[in-house]
Structure formats: C-alpha cells, structure tokens
Design a protein around this motif. Sequence first.
Motif, PDB file in Angstrom:
ATOM      1  N   ALA A  69      85.120  54.811  64.255  1.00  0.00           N
ATOM      2  CA  ALA A  69      85.887  55.721  63.400  1.00  0.00           C
ATOM      3  C   ALA A  69      87.140  56.212  64.116  1.00  0.00           C
ATOM      4  CB  ALA A  69      85.019  56.913  62.995  1.00  0.00           C
ATOM      5  N   TYR A  70      86.992  56.592  65.380  1.00  0.00           N
ATOM      6  CA  TYR A  70      88.159  57.021  66.153  1.00  0.00           C
ATOM      7  C   TYR A  70      89.211  55.907  66.200  1.00  0.00           C
ATOM      8  CZ  TYR A  70      86.141  61.324  68.137  1.00  0.00           C
ATOM      9  OH  TYR A  70      85.632  62.587  68.313  1.00  0.00           O
ATOM     10  N   SER A  71      88.750  54.693  66.494  1.00  0.00           N
ATOM     11  CA  SER A  71      89.664  53.557  66.622  1.00  0.00           C
ATOM     12  C   SER A  71      90.341  53.240  65.288  1.00  0.00           C
ATOM     13  CB  SER A  71      88.882  52.330  67.121  1.00  0.00           C
ATOM     14  OG  SER A  71      89.729  51.200  67.189  1.00  0.00           O
ATOM     15  N   TYR A  72      89.550  53.203  64.217  1.00  0.00           N
ATOM     16  CA  TYR A  72      90.102  52.872  62.897  1.00  0.00           C
ATOM     17  C   TYR A  72      91.108  53.937  62.453  1.00  0.00           C
ATOM     18  CZ  TYR A  72      90.297  51.373  58.028  1.00  0.00           C
ATOM     19  OH  TYR A  72      90.734  50.932  56.811  1.00  0.00           O
ATOM     20  N   VAL A  89      88.328  59.548  57.578  1.00  0.00           N
ATOM     21  CA  VAL A  89      87.439  58.576  58.223  1.00  0.00           C
ATOM     22  C   VAL A  89      86.517  59.317  59.180  1.00  0.00           C
ATOM     23  CG1 VAL A  89      87.347  56.594  59.788  1.00  0.00           C
ATOM     24  CG2 VAL A  89      89.064  56.668  57.972  1.00  0.00           C
ATOM     25  N   ASN A  90      87.034  60.364  59.780  1.00  0.00           N
ATOM     26  CA  ASN A  90      86.255  61.216  60.683  1.00  0.00           C
ATOM     27  C   ASN A  90      84.996  61.730  60.002  1.00  0.00           C
ATOM     28  OD1 ASN A  90      85.696  64.162  61.646  1.00  0.00           O
ATOM     29  ND2 ASN A  90      86.862  63.295  63.327  1.00  0.00           N
ATOM     30  N   ALA A  94      80.865  60.702  60.260  1.00  0.00           N
ATOM     31  CA  ALA A  94      79.858  61.737  60.496  1.00  0.00           C
ATOM     32  C   ALA A  94      78.768  61.686  59.436  1.00  0.00           C
ATOM     33  CB  ALA A  94      80.531  63.112  60.502  1.00  0.00           C
ATOM     34  N   PHE A  95      79.157  61.461  58.187  1.00  0.00           N
ATOM     35  CA  PHE A  95      78.185  61.371  57.105  1.00  0.00           C
ATOM     36  C   PHE A  95      77.243  60.196  57.342  1.00  0.00           C
ATOM     37  CE2 PHE A  95      76.568  60.264  52.936  1.00  0.00           C
ATOM     38  CZ  PHE A  95      76.357  61.491  52.325  1.00  0.00           C
ATOM     39  N   HIS A 172      84.360  66.274  62.899  1.00  0.00           N
ATOM     40  CA  HIS A 172      82.980  65.963  62.527  1.00  0.00           C
ATOM     41  C   HIS A 172      82.448  64.761  63.295  1.00  0.00           C
ATOM     42  CE1 HIS A 172      83.846  68.061  58.431  1.00  0.00           C
ATOM     43  NE2 HIS A 172      83.595  68.918  59.400  1.00  0.00           N
ATOM     44  N   THR A 173      83.330  63.843  63.688  1.00  0.00           N
ATOM     45  CA  THR A 173      82.898  62.682  64.462  1.00  0.00           C
ATOM     46  C   THR A 173      82.325  63.122  65.802  1.00  0.00           C
ATOM     47  OG1 THR A 173      84.558  61.254  63.426  1.00  0.00           O
ATOM     48  CG2 THR A 173      83.626  60.508  65.515  1.00  0.00           C
ATOM     49  N   LEU A 174      83.034  64.014  66.474  1.00  0.00           N
ATOM     50  CA  LEU A 174      82.559  64.502  67.769  1.00  0.00           C
ATOM     51  C   LEU A 174      81.319  65.364  67.592  1.00  0.00           C
ATOM     52  CD1 LEU A 174      83.057  64.511  70.773  1.00  0.00           C
ATOM     53  CD2 LEU A 174      84.531  66.497  70.501  1.00  0.00           C
ATOM     54  N   TRP A 175      81.291  66.152  66.525  1.00  0.00           N
ATOM     55  CA  TRP A 175      80.107  66.970  66.259  1.00  0.00           C
ATOM     56  C   TRP A 175      78.889  66.083  66.027  1.00  0.00           C
ATOM     57  CZ3 TRP A 175      79.122  70.266  61.252  1.00  0.00           C
ATOM     58  CH2 TRP A 175      77.914  70.952  61.401  1.00  0.00           C
TER      59      TRP A 175
END
Length: 310
Positions: A69-72, A89-90, A94-95, A172-175
């Motif tokens: 997700a980070y890369s995209y 995307v983040n 996460a979802f 949310h990705t990091l969370w």
Amino acid sequence: MVEQWLHEHSFGQGEVKPGEARTRVVIVITALTMIVEVAAGLAFGSMALLADGLHMASHASALAISALAYSYTRRHAADARFSFGTGKVNSLAAFASAVILVVFALVMASESVKRFLAPVTIEFNQAILVAFAGLIVNGVSLIILGGASSHDGHDHHHEHEHDHVHAHHHDHTLWSAYLHVLADALTSLLAIFALLAAKYLGLQWLDPMMGVVGAGLVIRWSWTLLGVSARVLLDVQAPEHVRQAIRASIEARDEARVTDLHVWSVGPGIYAAEIVVVAERREEVDVYERLLPADLGLVHVTVETHKRVE
C-alpha cells in the motif's frame, strides 16, 4: 491567466512515509519468527504456541499488504485517474489487514476448541522457550514501529464515538501494522502464561483457553480498525470539531451563513471540503477560503457563494 488556479492532486502522497521502512523491517522479522513458531508448535504439541505462529503468519501477510500500500500510494500519487490522489489506499490496506486478522482469529478459536475436545501432549520446556523468543521479537518489532499507536495510527477518543479520527493520527496502514504486531505480542504472552500454568499447576486446559481469549481480543481490535478505515472509504463526514471550526471561521464574517457543508478524508490526516455560503453580499470565494484555519488539514476546498434574498 489561469495558472494560479491550477494545482496537482497528490497532496504529498508521493513522498516516502515514515512508517514504510519500519514496516518492511518488521515484515522480515515477523516472517522468520513465524516459521520457527509454527514448526515448534507442531513439534511440541502446544496449541497456544501454534496459535501464536499462525498469528505471525497472518500478520506477515497483512504487513506485506501494508508495504504494498505504501509503495502503490507513492508510485501512483500523481495518477490523474484518482480524483483526490491515492491517500485512501492507506485505509483500503488497513481494512484488508483487519479482515485478515479476523479470519485468522476465528481459525485460532476453532483450533483451540478442537484441543479442548481432543487434548494433545505438550513438550513444555521447548514450547515455553520458543514462546519467550516470540515475545521478545514482538517487543522489538513494536519498538521499530515507533509507538504507532500513539502518534501515527490510533484515533484518540476526545470526541463522540463517531468522531474517532483525529486530523494528525490518520495513518491507518501504520496503525494496522502496529495492531498486528501487538496482537502477536498478546498471543505470545498468553501462550507463556498458559504453558507455565499447565507445566507447574497441571492446568492444561489453559493452553486452548488462551487461544480462545486471544482470538476474542484480536477480533475486538480488528473490529475497531474495520470501522475507522471503512469510515474513510465510505466518505463519512470528518470529525465534528473539524466541521465546527470551518463553520465558525466563515460565519464570523458579517452575516455569512454556511448552509451546506461536506468534509471528508482523502488521505492520512488530510481533507477535502465543499462549502455553500449565503451572505448579505456575494464575496469572492477566495475571501472565504482565506478565513479557513490552516491547521485543519484541508487540501482541496470548493466554495459556492450565494447572496441572501429577502
């Protein structure tokens, strides 16, 4: 000249996020530990240890989703096909990670129930050793992620339940990455407790019981992440304090009234807004845009003005 009104819509999503490199390091550590714990759980007969290993497997997959997700997000930040950039995307990642957490928690609960019905012999010394190693690895991973729960991911509940999302705590990705590792740490801790109790007190039923308890807690955490990320994906209105600040800043001018207001998240900590203003005299829209507080994370604002008709 129209150049001053032209702008890009990436809103900083093309920049490398602080959590990206940390997430990649944790992926490697988690994958290696997962292999050891699954093998040890099968070899030594511990359901708690096997559950910990299965959690590691799910979290390694979810962390990989976070890294992708980070890369995209970064590579497609300037893609014109995305109306407001790739910030969501983040939350999508996460979802997906939360769904994976729920699925593996259910698998763990199911396996634990089976062990209640059909207990197996546990080689305690080896299982306890591996469980302690897993706990240490999880602790190191949490440190690497840098306290994401308090600075990058957790949405502090300073307001109503529906206003979870704080403007500066939206990654949310990091969370989700932090939550996966935290769940691993929990299952490692529960596994150690269950194994020690079974070895020294003869309470072998605690081993599968801890699998059920761990599954319940993980599902609870996952449900929260599902709700928060879904709010972003569904364009739910921004927290009340953000909307109140916008309304107050504009209505402080003359007899201006905000008659329609929509504010929604378009990325971690950033919002788009559509505002309809009715006033005694019709001002230029940039007059109202300049009134908006600079610390709300507003990156794309559309203002529609109307003159009040008596």
